[in-house]
Design a protein around this motif. Structure first.
Motif, PDB file in Angstrom:
ATOM      1  N   ASN A   1      -1.899   3.205  23.693  1.00  0.00           N
ATOM      2  CA  ASN A   1      -2.944   4.081  24.225  1.00  0.00           C
ATOM      3  C   ASN A   1      -4.307   3.725  23.659  1.00  0.00           C
ATOM      4  N   LEU A   2      -4.350   3.366  22.374  1.00  0.00           N
ATOM      5  CA  LEU A   2      -5.618   2.975  21.755  1.00  0.00           C
ATOM      6  C   LEU A   2      -6.165   1.714  22.415  1.00  0.00           C
ATOM      7  N   ILE A   3      -5.297   0.737  22.630  1.00  0.00           N
ATOM      8  CA  ILE A   3      -5.731  -0.512  23.270  1.00  0.00           C
ATOM      9  C   ILE A   3      -6.197  -0.249  24.695  1.00  0.00           C
ATOM     10  N   ASN A   4      -5.453   0.569  25.420  1.00  0.00           N
ATOM     11  CA  ASN A   4      -5.836   0.886  26.795  1.00  0.00           C
ATOM     12  C   ASN A   4      -7.176   1.607  26.840  1.00  0.00           C
ATOM     13  N   TYR A   5      -7.392   2.506  25.880  1.00  0.00           N
ATOM     14  CA  TYR A   5      -8.663   3.221  25.840  1.00  0.00           C
ATOM     15  C   TYR A   5      -9.814   2.260  25.575  1.00  0.00           C
ATOM     16  N   SER A   6      -9.629   1.371  24.600  1.00  0.00           N
ATOM     17  CA  SER A   6     -10.669   0.393  24.300  1.00  0.00           C
ATOM     18  C   SER A   6     -10.985  -0.463  25.523  1.00  0.00           C
ATOM     19  N   ASN A   7      -9.933  -0.905  26.213  1.00  0.00           N
ATOM     20  CA  ASN A   7     -10.123  -1.758  27.388  1.00  0.00           C
ATOM     21  C   ASN A   7     -10.803  -1.027  28.546  1.00  0.00           C
ATOM     22  N   SER A   8     -10.778   0.296  28.513  1.00  0.00           N
ATOM     23  CA  SER A   8     -11.406   1.067  29.589  1.00  0.00           C
ATOM     24  C   SER A   8     -12.922   1.158  29.422  1.00  0.00           C
ATOM     25  N   LEU A   9     -13.426   0.781  28.252  1.00  0.00           N
ATOM     26  CA  LEU A   9     -14.852   0.857  27.979  1.00  0.00           C
ATOM     27  C   LEU A   9     -15.575  -0.391  28.468  1.00  0.00           C
ATOM     28  N   THR A  10     -16.850  -0.234  28.743  1.00  0.00           N
ATOM     29  CA  THR A  10     -17.655  -1.389  29.147  1.00  0.00           C
ATOM     30  C   THR A  10     -17.685  -2.439  28.052  1.00  0.00           C
ATOM     31  N   ASN A  11     -17.812  -1.980  26.817  1.00  0.00           N
ATOM     32  CA  ASN A  11     -17.771  -2.873  25.651  1.00  0.00           C
ATOM     33  C   ASN A  11     -16.613  -2.448  24.751  1.00  0.00           C
ATOM     34  N   PRO A  12     -15.437  -3.032  24.918  1.00  0.00           N
ATOM     35  CA  PRO A  12     -14.284  -2.644  24.093  1.00  0.00           C
ATOM     36  C   PRO A  12     -14.571  -2.852  22.605  1.00  0.00           C
ATOM     37  N   PHE A  13     -13.988  -1.986  21.761  1.00  0.00           N
ATOM     38  CA  PHE A  13     -14.140  -2.141  20.324  1.00  0.00           C
ATOM     39  C   PHE A  13     -12.986  -2.961  19.761  1.00  0.00           C
ATOM     40  N   THR A  14     -13.189  -3.473  18.571  1.00  0.00           N
ATOM     41  CA  THR A  14     -12.186  -4.306  17.923  1.00  0.00           C
ATOM     42  C   THR A  14     -11.042  -3.464  17.368  1.00  0.00           C
ATOM     43  N   ILE A  15      -9.809  -3.975  17.512  1.00  0.00           N
ATOM     44  CA  ILE A  15      -8.624  -3.319  16.968  1.00  0.00           C
ATOM     45  C   ILE A  15      -7.853  -4.346  16.149  1.00  0.00           C
ATOM     46  N   SER A  16      -7.419  -3.959  14.963  1.00  0.00           N
ATOM     47  CA  SER A  16      -6.673  -4.871  14.118  1.00  0.00           C
ATOM     48  C   SER A  16      -5.463  -4.164  13.511  1.00  0.00           C
ATOM     49  N   ALA A  17      -4.322  -4.844  13.482  1.00  0.00           N
ATOM     50  CA  ALA A  17      -3.100  -4.296  12.883  1.00  0.00           C
ATOM     51  C   ALA A  17      -3.088  -4.596  11.388  1.00  0.00           C
ATOM     52  N   ARG A  18      -2.719  -3.596  10.586  1.00  0.00           N
ATOM     53  CA  ARG A  18      -2.685  -3.756   9.128  1.00  0.00           C
ATOM     54  C   ARG A  18      -1.358  -3.247   8.592  1.00  0.00           C
ATOM     55  N   GLY A  19      -0.654  -4.105   7.861  1.00  0.00           N
ATOM     56  CA  GLY A  19       0.563  -3.694   7.194  1.00  0.00           C
ATOM     57  C   GLY A  19       0.261  -3.441   5.724  1.00  0.00           C
ATOM     58  N   LYS A  20       0.647  -4.371   4.851  1.00  0.00           N
ATOM     59  CA  LYS A  20       0.312  -4.287   3.428  1.00  0.00           C
ATOM     60  C   LYS A  20      -0.942  -5.083   3.091  1.00  0.00           C
TER      61      LYS A  20
END
Length: 224
Positions: free
Chosen positions: A71-90
């Motif tokens: 849902n977060l990725i889809n929301y970002s992609n819905s914007l004119t200028n998508p924001f950066t998303i990064s996965a973080r484990g340890k």
């Protein structure tokens, strides 16, 4: 429990940070509830093991399901200028791969609290695939080993340091003491469930959606 005032404040701040100049598109409530802007959390998500690069996100997503990430990725992609998303484990990356400057970091380890029973499932060996372990990307290898040893089994190949997440290690290939015989960890993966950059959950293997399968294993993608 968050109050409505806290939620409203969070949404207002995110509108200014993410969508400033983009008609002030509001963050959906289901996502806003799981976004954390605590300064200590932001600080932790702004660095990694290498301490070479520092990039501050505007929020950290604490997902309780894979759907939250999609849902977060889809929301970002819905914007004119998508924001950066990064996965973080340890965050054992050394060059900022787990960071998202002015974007959102996904705290993958948060999924562990919601998948205690299903996060690590060891097969009984009766399936056509034989003996295997089904593991969430947020799990630590030390916990995988403990679960498999209860069945008298271990993964064919492991890293020499087991306090790494499965997802993070597979993005790097995963080299250890058994690799000379069984190859790196990525050579022993049978199947993956992947949330793609367009927000789709895809099952892939060497024979199904193989392009995604081989792109993910050892791909070390910096940003989603």
């Amino acid at each position: 429990m968050a109050t409505s005032a806290m939620i409203s404040t969070l949404m207002a701040m995110l509108c200014l940070s993410i969508t400033h100049g983009l008609n002030e598109i509001p963050i959906p409530n289901d996502l806003a509830l799981k976004l954390n802007q605590n300064q200590e959390i932001i600080s932790q998500a702004s660095t990694d093991y290498g301490h070479i690069i520092q990039e501050s996100p505007i929020a950290v997503l604490q997902p309780s399901s894979i759907s939250d990430i999609a849902n977060l990725i889809n929301y970002s992609n819905s914007l004119t200028n998508p924001f950066t998303i990064s996965a973080r484990g340890k965050a054992h990356s050394v060059l900022g791969q787990a960071m998202a400057r002015n974007g959102i970091v996904v705290n993958m380890t948060n999924l562990n609290g919601f998948r205690k029973r299903s996060g690590i499932v060891v097969s009984d060996g009766k399936s056509p695939l034989g003996c295997y372990v089904d593991v969430g990307g947020e799990q630590l290898w030390i916990d995988v080993v403990h679960a498999t040893l209860k069945r008298g089994l271990t993964p064919l190949s492991l890293t020499d340091y087991l306090y790494l997440t499965v997802g993070g290690t597979l993005s790097n290939a995963g080299i250890g003491g058994q690799s000379f015989r069984f190859g790196p960890l990525v050579s022993n993966v049978l199947e993956l469930d992947v949330v793609t950059g367009v927000g789709e959950l895809v099952t892939c293997s060497s024979s199904i959606n193989s392009d995604i399968f081989y792109a993910v294993l050892g791909g070390l993608v910096k940003k989603l």
